[in-house]
Each structure stands twice: as C-alpha cells, then as structure tokens.
Write a protein that holds these residues in place. Structure first.
Motif, PDB file in Angstrom:
ATOM      1  N   VAL A 163     -37.698  60.187 -29.255  1.00  0.00           N
ATOM      2  CA  VAL A 163     -37.721  60.524 -27.988  1.00  0.00           C
ATOM      3  C   VAL A 163     -39.014  59.736 -27.151  1.00  0.00           C
ATOM      4  CG1 VAL A 163     -37.506  62.241 -26.221  1.00  0.00           C
ATOM      5  CG2 VAL A 163     -36.870  63.050 -28.451  1.00  0.00           C
ATOM      6  N   MET A 164     -38.875  59.236 -26.167  1.00  0.00           N
ATOM      7  CA  MET A 164     -39.796  58.621 -25.553  1.00  0.00           C
ATOM      8  C   MET A 164     -39.716  59.199 -23.693  1.00  0.00           C
ATOM      9  SD  MET A 164     -39.056  54.699 -25.919  1.00  0.00           S
ATOM     10  CE  MET A 164     -37.391  54.118 -25.394  1.00  0.00           C
ATOM     11  N   THR A 165     -40.718  59.001 -23.234  1.00  0.00           N
ATOM     12  CA  THR A 165     -40.583  59.509 -21.670  1.00  0.00           C
ATOM     13  C   THR A 165     -41.448  58.539 -20.908  1.00  0.00           C
ATOM     14  OG1 THR A 165     -42.712  60.778 -21.689  1.00  0.00           O
ATOM     15  CG2 THR A 165     -40.778  62.111 -22.596  1.00  0.00           C
ATOM     16  N   CYS A 166     -40.829  58.534 -19.549  1.00  0.00           N
ATOM     17  CA  CYS A 166     -41.528  57.556 -18.603  1.00  0.00           C
ATOM     18  C   CYS A 166     -41.386  58.199 -17.121  1.00  0.00           C
ATOM     19  CB  CYS A 166     -40.453  56.409 -18.488  1.00  0.00           C
ATOM     20  SG  CYS A 166     -39.893  55.286 -19.849  1.00  0.00           S
ATOM     21  N   PRO A 167     -42.567  58.152 -16.597  1.00  0.00           N
ATOM     22  CA  PRO A 167     -42.675  58.689 -14.908  1.00  0.00           C
ATOM     23  C   PRO A 167     -42.010  57.786 -14.303  1.00  0.00           C
ATOM     24  CG  PRO A 167     -44.741  57.630 -15.831  1.00  0.00           C
ATOM     25  CD  PRO A 167     -43.918  57.442 -17.152  1.00  0.00           C
ATOM     26  N   VAL A 168     -41.067  57.986 -13.651  1.00  0.00           N
ATOM     27  CA  VAL A 168     -40.099  57.127 -12.937  1.00  0.00           C
ATOM     28  C   VAL A 168     -39.956  57.722 -11.399  1.00  0.00           C
ATOM     29  CG1 VAL A 168     -38.697  56.550 -14.663  1.00  0.00           C
ATOM     30  CG2 VAL A 168     -37.787  58.342 -13.370  1.00  0.00           C
ATOM     31  N   GLY A 169     -39.574  56.790 -10.430  1.00  0.00           N
ATOM     32  CA  GLY A 169     -39.173  56.907  -9.011  1.00  0.00           C
ATOM     33  C   GLY A 169     -37.605  56.722  -9.052  1.00  0.00           C
ATOM     34  N   PRO A 170     -37.253  56.563  -8.021  1.00  0.00           N
ATOM     35  CA  PRO A 170     -35.408  56.275  -7.724  1.00  0.00           C
ATOM     36  C   PRO A 170     -35.086  54.979  -8.620  1.00  0.00           C
ATOM     37  CG  PRO A 170     -36.640  56.578  -5.448  1.00  0.00           C
ATOM     38  CD  PRO A 170     -37.859  56.472  -6.644  1.00  0.00           C
ATOM     39  N   TYR A 171     -34.017  54.888  -9.239  1.00  0.00           N
ATOM     40  CA  TYR A 171     -33.452  53.841  -9.938  1.00  0.00           C
ATOM     41  C   TYR A 171     -32.920  52.867  -8.965  1.00  0.00           C
ATOM     42  CZ  TYR A 171     -30.775  51.554 -13.608  1.00  0.00           C
ATOM     43  OH  TYR A 171     -30.406  50.666 -14.554  1.00  0.00           O
ATOM     44  N   PHE A 172     -32.162  53.317  -7.980  1.00  0.00           N
ATOM     45  CA  PHE A 172     -31.810  52.343  -7.106  1.00  0.00           C
ATOM     46  C   PHE A 172     -32.672  52.701  -5.613  1.00  0.00           C
ATOM     47  CE2 PHE A 172     -27.852  53.107  -9.425  1.00  0.00           C
ATOM     48  CZ  PHE A 172     -27.638  51.977  -9.818  1.00  0.00           C
ATOM     49  N   SER A 173     -33.075  51.616  -4.967  1.00  0.00           N
ATOM     50  CA  SER A 173     -33.617  51.548  -3.729  1.00  0.00           C
ATOM     51  C   SER A 173     -33.077  51.564  -2.439  1.00  0.00           C
ATOM     52  CB  SER A 173     -35.101  50.838  -4.091  1.00  0.00           C
ATOM     53  OG  SER A 173     -34.605  49.580  -4.101  1.00  0.00           O
ATOM     54  N   LYS A 174     -31.700  51.246  -2.507  1.00  0.00           N
ATOM     55  CA  LYS A 174     -30.970  50.987  -1.369  1.00  0.00           C
ATOM     56  C   LYS A 174     -29.476  51.509  -1.425  1.00  0.00           C
ATOM     57  CE  LYS A 174     -30.189  46.204  -2.333  1.00  0.00           C
ATOM     58  NZ  LYS A 174     -28.496  46.110  -2.602  1.00  0.00           N
ATOM     59  N   TYR A 175     -28.662  51.405  -0.507  1.00  0.00           N
ATOM     60  CA  TYR A 175     -27.400  51.668  -0.745  1.00  0.00           C
ATOM     61  C   TYR A 175     -26.697  50.736  -1.634  1.00  0.00           C
ATOM     62  CZ  TYR A 175     -28.459  55.034   3.164  1.00  0.00           C
ATOM     63  OH  TYR A 175     -29.190  56.069   3.833  1.00  0.00           O
ATOM     64  N   LEU A 176     -25.970  51.122  -2.268  1.00  0.00           N
ATOM     65  CA  LEU A 176     -24.942  50.043  -3.069  1.00  0.00           C
ATOM     66  C   LEU A 176     -23.821  49.192  -2.713  1.00  0.00           C
ATOM     67  CD1 LEU A 176     -24.717  52.644  -6.252  1.00  0.00           C
ATOM     68  CD2 LEU A 176     -26.655  50.978  -5.584  1.00  0.00           C
ATOM     69  N   ALA A 325     -25.987  55.939   5.769  1.00  0.00           N
ATOM     70  CA  ALA A 325     -26.972  56.913   6.510  1.00  0.00           C
ATOM     71  C   ALA A 325     -26.508  58.132   6.790  1.00  0.00           C
ATOM     72  CB  ALA A 325     -27.871  56.110   7.187  1.00  0.00           C
ATOM     73  N   LYS A 326     -25.399  58.247   7.320  1.00  0.00           N
ATOM     74  CA  LYS A 326     -24.745  59.398   7.824  1.00  0.00           C
ATOM     75  C   LYS A 326     -23.767  60.156   6.948  1.00  0.00           C
ATOM     76  CE  LYS A 326     -24.953  57.334  12.587  1.00  0.00           C
ATOM     77  NZ  LYS A 326     -24.043  56.495  13.175  1.00  0.00           N
ATOM     78  N   ALA A 327     -23.792  59.793   5.537  1.00  0.00           N
ATOM     79  CA  ALA A 327     -23.153  60.525   4.654  1.00  0.00           C
ATOM     80  C   ALA A 327     -23.543  61.825   4.367  1.00  0.00           C
ATOM     81  CB  ALA A 327     -23.262  59.604   3.331  1.00  0.00           C
ATOM     82  N   ALA A 328     -22.877  62.737   4.964  1.00  0.00           N
ATOM     83  CA  ALA A 328     -23.583  64.125   5.137  1.00  0.00           C
ATOM     84  C   ALA A 328     -23.444  64.832   4.113  1.00  0.00           C
ATOM     85  CB  ALA A 328     -22.851  64.809   6.466  1.00  0.00           C
ATOM     86  N   ILE A 329     -22.016  64.549   3.155  1.00  0.00           N
ATOM     87  CA  ILE A 329     -21.594  65.496   2.072  1.00  0.00           C
ATOM     88  C   ILE A 329     -22.457  65.093   0.751  1.00  0.00           C
ATOM     89  CG2 ILE A 329     -20.018  65.990   0.324  1.00  0.00           C
ATOM     90  CD1 ILE A 329     -18.178  65.979   2.614  1.00  0.00           C
ATOM     91  N   ALA A 330     -22.854  63.612   0.754  1.00  0.00           N
ATOM     92  CA  ALA A 330     -23.855  63.167  -0.264  1.00  0.00           C
ATOM     93  C   ALA A 330     -25.430  63.649   0.111  1.00  0.00           C
ATOM     94  CB  ALA A 330     -23.852  61.586   0.042  1.00  0.00           C
ATOM     95  N   ALA A 331     -25.807  63.719   1.141  1.00  0.00           N
ATOM     96  CA  ALA A 331     -27.077  64.313   1.649  1.00  0.00           C
ATOM     97  C   ALA A 331     -27.115  65.749   1.276  1.00  0.00           C
ATOM     98  CB  ALA A 331     -27.279  63.950   3.260  1.00  0.00           C
ATOM     99  N   LYS A 332     -26.212  66.406   1.573  1.00  0.00           N
ATOM    100  CA  LYS A 332     -26.200  67.970   1.405  1.00  0.00           C
ATOM    101  C   LYS A 332     -26.229  68.434  -0.292  1.00  0.00           C
ATOM    102  CE  LYS A 332     -23.968  72.347   2.275  1.00  0.00           C
ATOM    103  NZ  LYS A 332     -22.873  72.941   2.362  1.00  0.00           N
ATOM    104  N   LEU A 333     -25.285  67.558  -1.031  1.00  0.00           N
ATOM    105  CA  LEU A 333     -25.301  67.804  -2.306  1.00  0.00           C
ATOM    106  C   LEU A 333     -26.883  67.247  -2.865  1.00  0.00           C
ATOM    107  CD1 LEU A 333     -21.907  66.187  -3.079  1.00  0.00           C
ATOM    108  CD2 LEU A 333     -22.519  68.495  -3.669  1.00  0.00           C
ATOM    109  N   ARG A 334     -27.201  66.256  -2.459  1.00  0.00           N
ATOM    110  CA  ARG A 334     -28.793  65.736  -3.203  1.00  0.00           C
ATOM    111  C   ARG A 334     -29.705  66.720  -2.822  1.00  0.00           C
ATOM    112  NH1 ARG A 334     -31.282  60.209  -3.577  1.00  0.00           N
ATOM    113  NH2 ARG A 334     -33.179  60.725  -4.176  1.00  0.00           N
TER     114      ARG A 334
END
Ligand code: PLP
Ligand code: COI
Length: 355
Positions: A163-176, A325-334
């Motif tokens: 097992v190893m660990t890494c401090p990380v930020g977001p994997y994707f930095s933009k919409y796909l 940017a207006k994806a309300a369901i994704a935003a609420k889940l997140r």
C-alpha cells in the motif's frame, strides 16, 4: 469487521519529506508520502506486515507479475474531517472488490480486516500528509502482485501486498470531452473487466492515446460484441440524467463496480430520485442530446470524483451537452458526498471509517 489486531512492524523515516512538498502543485500520483506497507504471501499465509519508508523494492526479473500479469490494485481515499479526525471512505467496499479481483486472477484472498487494518495503520503513520484543502485527499493505492520467479505459466506460489499513499487534488481539472470507442474494447464477456487488473489499464493505453490525439480526454467504452451499448469510462463509471432519471449501465463482468457509483445511486434513491441500472444504448444517449432529454452526463470514481461531461464524440461527429456548469444534479450529488467525506454533515450511511 475487524477481528484480530494485526501485528505490523513499523520502521519510521528519519527525515520526513513533508516540509519540502508543494501542496499547491500536486500532480495526481506523483507525490508519495513518507511510508509504505508491504506484506508477503508465502506457504499459504499472509505474513511480515511492515510499514517502512517509501522506496524501492528488490525483485527478481523473473517474477510472474511482470510476464503473465498477475497484478491488480485498488484506489480509495482518506480525508481530514472538519472535527480533525481522519476518515477513510468505505474501505470495506474496496476490500470486497480487492478479493473479487484476487479470485479472478487466481491470487490469494486477503481477509477484509487485514486489508482495512493495513490501510488504517499506514494512514495513521502518514496522517500529517492528508491535505486540508477543498477537493484534496490522501489517495490510497493498495495492490497485489505475483512474486514467484518462474517462467512456467501457472499461478504464482508467492505474492506481495503493498500500500502506498499520495496527497492529491482533483484528477480532472476540467469538464470532459469523451469519445465513444467503437473499434477497441476494454473488456469482453467472460473476461476480467470487473476486476481492477493491471492488464485492463495496460490494454486501454493505446486507444486512449489515439483518442487524446483527436482531442479527447477520455474514452467511453462500449460492449465488445456490437459497440452499441455504453459500459464505462477509462478511469470512472458513467451516469446520465435522462428524462429527469439517473440512468447508468448495469454492472456486468465487463464493468468495474465502482464504489462512487454505488454511493451516488444510494444517495439518489434516498432522495426518491428515479434510478435505472440497465443497458444504455449509445443511440439513446446521442438521441437524448439531440432531443434535449439528456440533460447531464458525468464520470464518477474515487480519483475522478464527479466530473461532468461537456462533449461526446461519435464516429467523427461532436455532440454537445447542455452547459455542464449548470449540471444541477451532478453538483448536488458532489456537494452531498463531499459533505459526508469531509465530515461537514452527519454520516448517516456509516460510510466513514474513522482511523
Ligand atoms: N471504472 C474504472 C475503469 C476505474 O478505474 C474506476 C476507478 O477506480 C472506476 C470505474 C470507479 O470506481 P471507484 O468509484 O470505486 O473508484
Ligand atoms: C481510482 O479512481 O482509484 C482509479 O483507479 C483511477 C486511476 C486508474 C487513476
């Protein structure tokens, strides 16, 4: 469930690398915390659990993992909660999937309590490495590989669990911007797409490279028989909002059963939002974009979190989704999932494993 206390030998690093680590510029998976955990499977038993300074392993070039691919991994995250405690998100689910991968690759089972205690002990040793910024976490990478030095094709008699660990930020930095793949396949019926086998990722690199050359960030994998049904993304599951319902491909032996996917579906059901797990035709998705019935699509995974999709490419044509940017369901889940993971709301589902 934790039954016995695992005996782990701990050798701490003399000089931590933490002070010289730039938390403002973390690239996913390139910064490793001070320690790692290593254990051996020999003579039919797991033994020698040890936490030691992160570093190189000495291995024979003949180990069967390198030749015949007996290797797989997991991915989960530890968070610093608002009250200062440290929590790991649903490690029991990863333990379960770890053992499904092991079974399919003819490798030994690692009891859930050994998996969780190993991870918890390593996170405890490197607790100072858990980032406190929003959208950041300590990514945990457990893995197992075959270590027998022998070139005959047969299951190895020895393995390592690390097992190893890494401090990380977001994997994707933009919409796909994603491409529906209709030539290559990630997995086939009866294969091992449901396992987190290293080979699944090795085979995905060339198609992903070609897609990147065409300007895409990720591939939407489709079924290997007809390339007509959506399966998942390269490093995440996929969920659509169609006619106000959460629609996602049902898991089968070609699809990785994501912990994030499972958590999202459970949250949505608790909100009485209609959820459909079923076969999802590529034609239905493209048609939904054209008619306006498909309002959101997002990739969901431990590394990916919940990342909205902006554009889908299919056979040379680009289909543009409504403004992510207006994806309300994704935003609420997140937001809801993050509130649980960072301890800003009560964890009524019992998903946080407090270290
Ligand atoms: N599918 C693939 C191919 C993945 O690599 C991942 C990432 O782990 C997922 C799905 C999402 O799984 P999880 O939510 O458990 O991270
Ligand atoms: C994860 O989310 O844990 C993954 O496995 C994605 C990874 C391949 C970077």
């Amino acid at each position: 469930m934790v039954t016995d206390t695992l005996d782990i030998k701990i050798s701490k690093i003399e000089n931590s690398r933490l002070a010289e680590t730039d938390y403002g510029n973390l690239v996913f998976g390139q910064t490793f915390s001070d320690h790692m955990l290593v254990a051996d499977y020999k003579n039919g038993q797991w033994q020698n659990f040890e936490i030691l300074p992160y570093g190189e392993l000495k291995l024979s070039p003949a180990i069967s993992a390198l030749h015949y691919g007996q290797a797989f991994f997991e991915g989960l995250k530890a968070y610093k909660l608002q009250n200062g405690q440290v929590s790991i998100f649903r490690p029991n689910k990863n333990a379960e999937r770890f053992n499904k991968s092991a079974e399919r690759l003819c490798m030994p089972q690692l009891p859930e309590d050994l998996f969780i205690q190993s991870i918890a002990a390593l996170v405890e040793a490197d607790r100072q490495w858990i980032p406190e910024q929003e959208n950041h976490a300590l990514y945990i990478r457990p893995f197992m590989f075959a270590t027998e030095a022998a070139l005959g094709v047969h299951p190895s008699s020895s393995y390592k669990f690390c097992v190893m660990t890494c401090p990380v930020g977001p994997y994707f930095s933009k919409y796909l911007k994603v491409k529906v793949e209709t030539g290559y396949s990630r997995a086939s019926d009866g294969g091992f797409g449901f396992a987190k086998a290293a080979g699944n990722y090795g085979g995905s690199l060339l198609p992903a490279k070609k897609a990147a050359e065409e300007g895409f960030d990720q591939i939407i994998w489709t079924d290997s028989r007809e390339h007509a049904y959506v399966e998942e993304l390269g490093a995440a599951n996929i969920i659509f909002v169609l006619d106000g319902k959460l629609v996602t491909p049902s898991t089968r032996d070609t699809i990785l059963k994501g912990v994030t996917r499972d958590s999202i579906l459970e949250l949505a059901r608790s909100w009485n939002m209609p959820v459909e797990e079923r076969r999802v035709a590529v034609a239905e998705v493209l048609d939904g974009i054209k008619t306006g019935k498909l309002t959101e699509a997002f990739g969901v995974g431990t590394a990916a979190t919940i990342t909205p999709i902006a554009e889908i490419g299919f056979e040379g044509k680009i289909y543009t989704l409504p403004d992510p940017a207006k994806a309300a369901i994704a935003a609420k889940l997140r937001r809801t999932l993050d509130d649980i993971k960072y301890g800003r709301t009560e964890d009524t589902n019992g998903w946080n494993y407090i270290v």
